[in-house]
Scaffold this active site. Structure first.
Site, PDB file in Angstrom:
ATOM      1  N   GLY A 227      -4.342  -4.387  -3.948  1.00 18.03           N
ATOM      2  CA  GLY A 227      -5.285  -3.318  -4.268  1.00 18.03           C
ATOM      3  C   GLY A 227      -4.499  -2.117  -4.724  1.00 18.03           C
ATOM      4  O   GLY A 227      -3.712  -1.564  -3.969  1.00 18.03           O
ATOM      5  N   HIS A 228      -4.636  -1.740  -5.965  1.00 18.74           N
ATOM      6  CA  HIS A 228      -3.962  -0.554  -6.473  1.00 18.74           C
ATOM      7  C   HIS A 228      -4.998   0.506  -6.785  1.00 18.74           C
ATOM      8  O   HIS A 228      -5.916   0.263  -7.561  1.00 18.74           O
ATOM      9  CB  HIS A 228      -3.197  -0.883  -7.767  1.00 18.74           C
ATOM     10  CG  HIS A 228      -1.943  -1.662  -7.531  1.00 18.74           C
ATOM     11  ND1 HIS A 228      -1.165  -2.134  -8.542  1.00 18.74           N
ATOM     12  CD2 HIS A 228      -1.352  -2.031  -6.392  1.00 18.74           C
ATOM     13  CE1 HIS A 228      -0.131  -2.769  -8.024  1.00 18.74           C
ATOM     14  NE2 HIS A 228      -0.224  -2.725  -6.725  1.00 18.74           N
TER      15      HIS A 228
ATOM     16  N   LYS B 131       2.085   2.140  -5.144  1.00 15.06           N
ATOM     17  CA  LYS B 131       2.684   1.621  -6.387  1.00 15.06           C
ATOM     18  C   LYS B 131       1.825   1.934  -7.588  1.00 15.06           C
ATOM     19  O   LYS B 131       2.335   2.199  -8.674  1.00 15.06           O
ATOM     20  CB  LYS B 131       2.871   0.094  -6.305  1.00 15.06           C
ATOM     21  CG  LYS B 131       3.970  -0.330  -5.367  1.00 15.06           C
ATOM     22  CD  LYS B 131       4.100  -1.823  -5.331  1.00 15.06           C
ATOM     23  CE  LYS B 131       2.908  -2.538  -4.736  1.00 15.06           C
ATOM     24  NZ  LYS B 131       2.689  -2.307  -3.309  1.00 15.06           N
TER      25      LYS B 131
ATOM     26  N   GLN C   9       1.833  -6.151  -3.023  1.00 13.45           N
ATOM     27  CA  GLN C   9       2.180  -6.148  -1.598  1.00 13.45           C
ATOM     28  C   GLN C   9       3.516  -5.417  -1.391  1.00 13.45           C
ATOM     29  O   GLN C   9       3.838  -4.539  -2.156  1.00 13.45           O
ATOM     30  CB  GLN C   9       2.217  -7.578  -1.018  1.00 13.45           C
ATOM     31  CG  GLN C   9       0.859  -8.242  -0.944  1.00 13.45           C
ATOM     32  CD  GLN C   9       0.442  -8.914  -2.231  1.00 13.45           C
ATOM     33  OE1 GLN C   9       1.238  -9.551  -2.889  1.00 13.45           O
ATOM     34  NE2 GLN C   9      -0.815  -8.797  -2.581  1.00 13.45           N
TER      35      GLN C   9
ATOM     36  N   ASP D 285       0.811  -1.222   0.000  1.00  9.13           N
ATOM     37  CA  ASP D 285       0.000   0.000   0.000  1.00  9.13           C
ATOM     38  C   ASP D 285       0.841   1.267   0.000  1.00  9.13           C
ATOM     39  O   ASP D 285       0.429   2.298   0.522  1.00  9.13           O
ATOM     40  CB  ASP D 285      -0.961   0.035   1.211  1.00  9.13           C
ATOM     41  CG  ASP D 285      -1.756  -1.241   1.324  1.00  9.13           C
ATOM     42  OD1 ASP D 285      -2.323  -1.648   0.310  1.00  9.13           O
ATOM     43  OD2 ASP D 285      -1.793  -1.831   2.419  1.00  9.13           O
TER      44      ASP D 285
END
Ligand code: IMP
Length: 434
Positions: A40-41, A16, A228, A13
Site C-alpha cells: 500500500g503506497h 516509499k 514491503q 510502510d
C-alpha cells in the site's frame, strides 16, 4: 545506466510512496520487482490522496514509464480495479504502464487458502494481508503457477490441462485439510474468468526484462521500487513472520530481469520511529504505552491495504543497520521526522540483549521463532517544536540534527532525504547517498 533501487529498511510502510514520487521527477522509468497487492503506497498528488497497491507511483508523472516486473504476483482483477480507479480520478493509464508477461497470477484458490490457513493457525497466524500472496509464490516455486504469457499464447488446450491438474490437487487439499463441505474450485468458471481478465490486461503485457534493459542501455534512469520492507524479506526477515518474496535490493535483479551491474545506488527508506503490521517480533514496540499510542495517532499509522492499526515503537538502529548491509544501501531517506515533534525524550535501540544477558549488535536469526530479545537504548532529547514543512537542514532544531546525525553514525550511511510532512514539498533534499 543507472538503476536506482528504493527499499524499505524496516517492516514496510516507511513512506516509499512519497520518495518514489519525489524521485520520479528525475527518472525515466519506475519498476516494481516483487510483492503484489499486499503493498500500500499512499501518495499525495495535487492535493489529492491516492493509495496504490500494485502500480508504481511514477504513473502520476507524464512521460514516465511504469513497469510491473516478472517478480510481482498479480491479481488481474485488483490490477484492473486500480487502473479504473486512477482513470476515474483523471490519471492517464495507457502505454505508460507495462506488465511482465512472466508475472505469476494470483488465482482464486490462492486467496482462499491464504485466509483459510490463517484461520486454522489461530494465535500462531502470520497476520497476512489475505490477498493470496504467500500461496501464489508457493505455487510459483512449486512450478504450479500460471503466468500471463500462458493466457496470451492462445493454446487453450494446454492451459486447460495444466489448470485442470492444478485444480485437482487444490480441491483435494481444500476438502481434506480445510473444509469437507467447501464448494470446489471450478475449472470452466476460473478459465473463463481469467481469460477475460487477461484479455483486458493484454495491452499492457510485455517482456519487461527487454523493456528495462533497453531503457538502461539507452542511458535512461530506472527506479526499482521495492514493496514491503527489508525485515519482511523471505530470506533475511524475521522468519516466519515475513512476506513471500525478496524485498531486499537483490530482488530487483531477479524480479525485473536486470543484472546487478546495472544498479548504481540503493536508497533505504526509514521512518524516524518503527512500525509493523501483522504479527512477529518487534523489539522496540511500545505496546499498551502512551508514547506508542501517540506515534500511532500522530503518524496516522493505519495500514493502507488492510486498514489495521500499525504497531509502533522507537527507532531501532539494529534493524536499519542490518537493512543497510543486506541491500548495500548508499543512503537513507528519513521519513516522518515531524511525528516526533512533541516528545520530550527519544530512544534509539543500539543493540539487543538476549535471555542469557548476551549483547547482539545485529538481529539474531532465531528472533522470529524463539523471541526473548530486549533492546539496549540510548536516550536523546526531543526538540519539542514543530518542524513541519522545513526544507533546509540547517533550519532544523539542533536536537533534531543531533538525532539524525546519530542515526547516520549508527547505520553507517548518510541521510540524503528528510521528510518533514506528508506533502511533496515538505522535504529536505541533501546531496548525499542518492
Ligand atoms: P502477506 O505479504 O500478505 O503474505 O503478509 C505477510 C506479512 O507481511 C504480514 O505481517 C503483513 O502484515 C506484512 N505485509 C505485507 N505487505 C505489507 C506492506 O506493504 N507493508 C507492511 N507490511 C506488509
Amino acid at each position: 545506466m543507472p538503476g536506482i533501487v528504493v527499499v524499505g529498511s524496516q517492516w514496510g510502510d516507511e513512506g516509499k510512496g512519497k520518495v518514489v514520487d519525489l524521485l520520479s521527477e528525475r527518472v525515466d522509468v519506475v519498476a516494481r520487482y516483487q510483492g503484489g497487492n499486499n503493498a500500500g503506497h499512499t501518495v499525495m498528488f495535487e492535493d489529492k490522496q491516492f493509495i496504490l497497491h500494485l502500480i508504481p507511483s511514477g504513473i502520476f508523472w507524464k512521460g514516465k514509464l511504469t513497469v510491473l516486473g516478472n517478480g510481482v504476483v498479480v491479481d488481474p482483477q485488483a490490477l484492473l480495479d486500480e487502473i479504473a480507479e486512477l482513470r476515474r480520478q483523471g490519471v492517464y493509464v495507457g502505454e505508460n504502464l507495462k506488465v511482465s508477461d512472466e508475472a505469476n497470477l494470483i488465482m482464486p484458490y490462492h486467496k482462499a487458502f491464504d485466509k483459510l490457513r490463517e484461520n486454522l493457525k489461530g494465535a500462531g497466524k502470520i497476520g497476512t494481508t489475505g490477498r493470496g500472496i504467500g500461496p501464489a509464490y508457493e505455487d510459483k516455486m512449486g512450478r504450479e503457477g500460471l503466468r500471463f504469457c500462458e493466457f496470451r499464447a492462445g493454446n487453450a488446450r494446454a492451459l486447460r490441462e495444466r489448470l485442470g491438474s492444478i485444480l485437482e490437487e487444490k480441491n483435494v487439499l481444500l476438502r481434506s485439510h480445510f473444509r469437507s463441505d467447501a464448494p470446489l474450485f471450478d475449472l470452466n468458471q476460473i478459465l473463463d474468468q481469467y481469460a477475460a481478465l487477461c484479455e483486458q490486461v493484454q495491452p499492457h503485457l510485455c517482456d519487461s526484462s527487454a523493456a528495462l534493459n533497453d531503457a538502461l542501455d539507452a542511458g535512461k534512469t530506472v527506479l526499482f521500487e521495492g514493496a514491503q520492507g527489508t525485515h519482511l524479506d523471505v530470506d533475511h526477515g524475521t522468519y516466519p513472520f515475513v512476506t513471500s518474496s525478496n524485498t531486499t535490493a537483490g530482488g530487483a535483479c531477479t524480479g525485473c530481469g536486470v543484472g546487478p551491474t546495472k544498479i548504481a545506488r540503493v536508497i533505504g527508506i526509514t521512518k524516524a520511529y518503527t512500525t509493523r503490521v501483522g504479527e512477529g517480533p518487534f523489539p522496540t514496540e511500545l505496546r499498551d504505552d502512551p508514547i506508542g499510542r501517540h506515534l500511532q495517532a500522530r503518524g496516522q499509522e493505519v495500514g493502507a491495504t488492510t486498514g489495521r492499526v500499525r504497531r509502533c515503537g522507537w527507532f531501532d538502529a539494529v534493524v536499519v543497520r542490518e537493512a543497510v548491509r543486506l541491500s548495500g544501501m548508499t543512503g537513507l531517506a528519513m521519513m516522518k521526522l515531524d511525528v516526533l515533534d512533541e516528545l520530550d525524550t527519544l530512544k534509539i535501540a543500539v543493540a539487543y540483549r538476549d535471555r542469557e544477558g548476551h549483547t547482539h549488535e545485529s538481529m539474531p536469526h532465531w528472533i522470529g521463532t524463539a523471541g526473548g530479545i530486549t533492546p539496549v537504548y540510548e536516550e536523546w532529547p526531543g526538540w519539542r517544536r514543530s518542524i513541519r514543512g522545513i526544507t533546509e537542514y540547517a533550519k532544523l532544531p539542533q536536537a533534531a540534527i543531533a538525532y539524525l546525525d546519530r542515526i547516520a553514525e549508527l547505520t553507517r550511511v548518510p541521510i540524503g532525504i528528510v521528510s518533514t510532512g506528508p506533502r511533496r514539498e515538505e522535504t529536505i533534499l541533501l546531496d548525499r547517498g542518492l
